[in-house]
Design an enzyme around this catalytic site. Structure first.
Site, mmCIF file in Angstrom:
data_model
loop_
_atom_site.group_PDB
_atom_site.id
_atom_site.type_symbol
_atom_site.label_atom_id
_atom_site.label_comp_id
_atom_site.label_asym_id
_atom_site.label_seq_id
_atom_site.Cartn_x
_atom_site.Cartn_y
_atom_site.Cartn_z
ATOM 1 N N GLU A 42 -12.928 22.735 54.295
ATOM 2 C CA GLU A 42 -13.913 23.130 53.285
ATOM 3 C C GLU A 42 -15.296 22.567 53.596
ATOM 4 O O GLU A 42 -16.310 23.233 53.402
ATOM 5 C CB GLU A 42 -13.462 22.696 51.888
ATOM 6 C CG GLU A 42 -12.284 23.487 51.335
ATOM 7 C CD GLU A 42 -12.561 25.000 51.248
ATOM 8 O OE1 GLU A 42 -13.734 25.386 51.040
ATOM 9 O OE2 GLU A 42 -11.597 25.764 51.407
ATOM 10 N N TYR A 125 -17.816 24.301 43.843
ATOM 11 C CA TYR A 125 -17.027 25.170 44.722
ATOM 12 C C TYR A 125 -15.978 24.365 45.492
ATOM 13 O O TYR A 125 -14.795 24.710 45.503
ATOM 14 C CB TYR A 125 -17.928 25.913 45.719
ATOM 15 C CG TYR A 125 -17.108 26.636 46.760
ATOM 16 C CD1 TYR A 125 -16.574 27.881 46.498
ATOM 17 C CD2 TYR A 125 -16.826 26.046 47.991
ATOM 18 C CE1 TYR A 125 -15.774 28.531 47.429
ATOM 19 C CE2 TYR A 125 -16.030 26.679 48.933
ATOM 20 C CZ TYR A 125 -15.507 27.919 48.650
ATOM 21 O OH TYR A 125 -14.711 28.550 49.561
ATOM 22 N N ASP A 143 -18.432 31.620 44.995
ATOM 23 C CA ASP A 143 -19.475 31.475 46.006
ATOM 24 C C ASP A 143 -20.048 32.846 46.319
ATOM 25 O O ASP A 143 -19.810 33.815 45.582
ATOM 26 C CB ASP A 143 -18.919 30.786 47.264
ATOM 27 C CG ASP A 143 -18.039 31.716 48.100
ATOM 28 O OD1 ASP A 143 -17.585 32.753 47.579
ATOM 29 O OD2 ASP A 143 -17.820 31.410 49.286
#
Length: 342
Positions: A42, A125, A143
């Site tokens: 991520e 996020y 996103d």
């Protein structure tokens, strides 16, 4: 937002997850997944394409196989491993996060998105992505991919300044549509759909597993959505020096108090060394884009005699074998290699 889409949430979820189960890309962080792999992926995938991340992820796992190993690394080592991925604050925050996670007993690591917001480098996020994938926390990710998909699904022709503004508007709908039995897979399916089918340009609507729920497709306006303000680019010219002396090259080490890229090395700029811009042609001109800036880098061949009598401490003379071990910002290592090969 489309009430019809909410009303048909179960059908949307089913179509999306069935498609994902059959079409999900074989990505290394999905093989024997772990919290650590999820976090690293991520961080790396923020503002970076999958194809760019893949080789970095493999090397990273070899160097730092878990949080504990990463926590023991120096910032200099981490920056060197991250070199070329850009946005180096991600690497620093990942190191800080590893140190904090390593200090927490495994059974006490928080498993909800809200708690993860306190960790370095973790925004809404990343918190939702990490916790939904690693812990099945029922938090939906929002996103640019998700904004694009849902603006088309709902045929939303509203104008937004950017994806961040639109994400705030879409967050309630995204949460309503979340598959609560498989939140992590649902979030990854949305990312997958945006990356492989619902492209920014020329979306593959005929291959879309959820097109029957898409008002944008039905109205023939999907490709024009979302309506985001165009980025206004600013042109910037940077003049740099190529200075050699006794087989060494002068480099600038970005100081620790700099806002960006501290600790990294680069070819020095002319102005801080009080060197005027020569009237001669640069020995190299390179163009690149960073966020909203279009940067033209001009590199001039400068004589060591042009340097001030005393060079500031954040400049070093480096021989080629030392250069190999240093961490560089942006494409500076490549430029140096090209100039040495002239």
């Amino acid at each position: 937002m489309s009430q019809a889409l909410v009303k048909n949430a179960a059908a949307f979820q089913s179509a999306l997850i069935n498609w994902y189960d059959e079409n999900a890309r074989d990505l290394p962080w999905r093989v024997q997944p772990s919290l650590y792999k999820t976090v690293v992926s991520e961080f790396m995938l923020q503002q970076t394409q999958v194809k760019t991340v893949l080789p970095y992820f493999a090397k990273w796992l070899k160097s730092y196989p878990d949080f504990a190993n990463l926590a023991q690394a120096s910032e200099e080592q981490v920056l060197k491993s991250w070199e070329g991925l850009g946005y180096y604050s991600r690497a620093r925050n990942l190191l800080k996060l590893a140190k904090e996670i390593s200090a927490i007993p495994a059974d006490e690591i928080p498993q909800d998105a809200k708690s993860w917001l306190k960790f370095p480098g973790i925004g809404p996020y990343a918190a939702a992505a990490v916790c939904s994938i690693a812990f099945s926390d029922q938090s939906a990710v929002v996103d640019g991919n998700v904004v694009r998909i849902l603006s088309r699904m709902t045929a939303d022709e509203s104008s937004y300044t950017n994806s961040t503004e639109a994400a705030k508007v879409y967050r309630p709908l995204v949460q309503e549509l979340l598959n609560r039995e498989r939140p992590g897979d649902h979030n990854q399916a949305m990312m997958e759909l945006g990356a492989t089918v619902c492209h920014k340009n020329s979306p593959n609507c005929l291959l879309c597993p959820v097109r029957e729920h898409c008002l944008g497709f039905e109205k023939g306006i999907a490709e024009s959505l979302p309506k985001l303000a165009k980025i206004k680019f600013e042109d910037v010219t940077v003049n740099r020096a190529w200075i050699q002396k006794e087989g060494s090259i002068l480099l600038h080490k970005i100081p620790a108090n700099a806002k960006r890229m501290r600790g990294l090395h680069e070819l020095p700029e002319l102005a801080p060394l009080s060197i005027p811009v020569p009237s001669s042609t640069p020995i190299a001109t390179r163009k690149r884009g960073i966020t909203r800036y279009r940067i033209t880098e001009r590199i001039f061949d400068i004589s060591p005699a042009s340097l001030p009598n005393k060079i500031p401490e954040d400049y070093i003379w480096a021989k080629p074998d030392l250069i190999e071990s240093l961490a560089f910002s942006g494409p500076h290592r490549k430029w140096i290699g090209e100039l040495l090969a002239r």
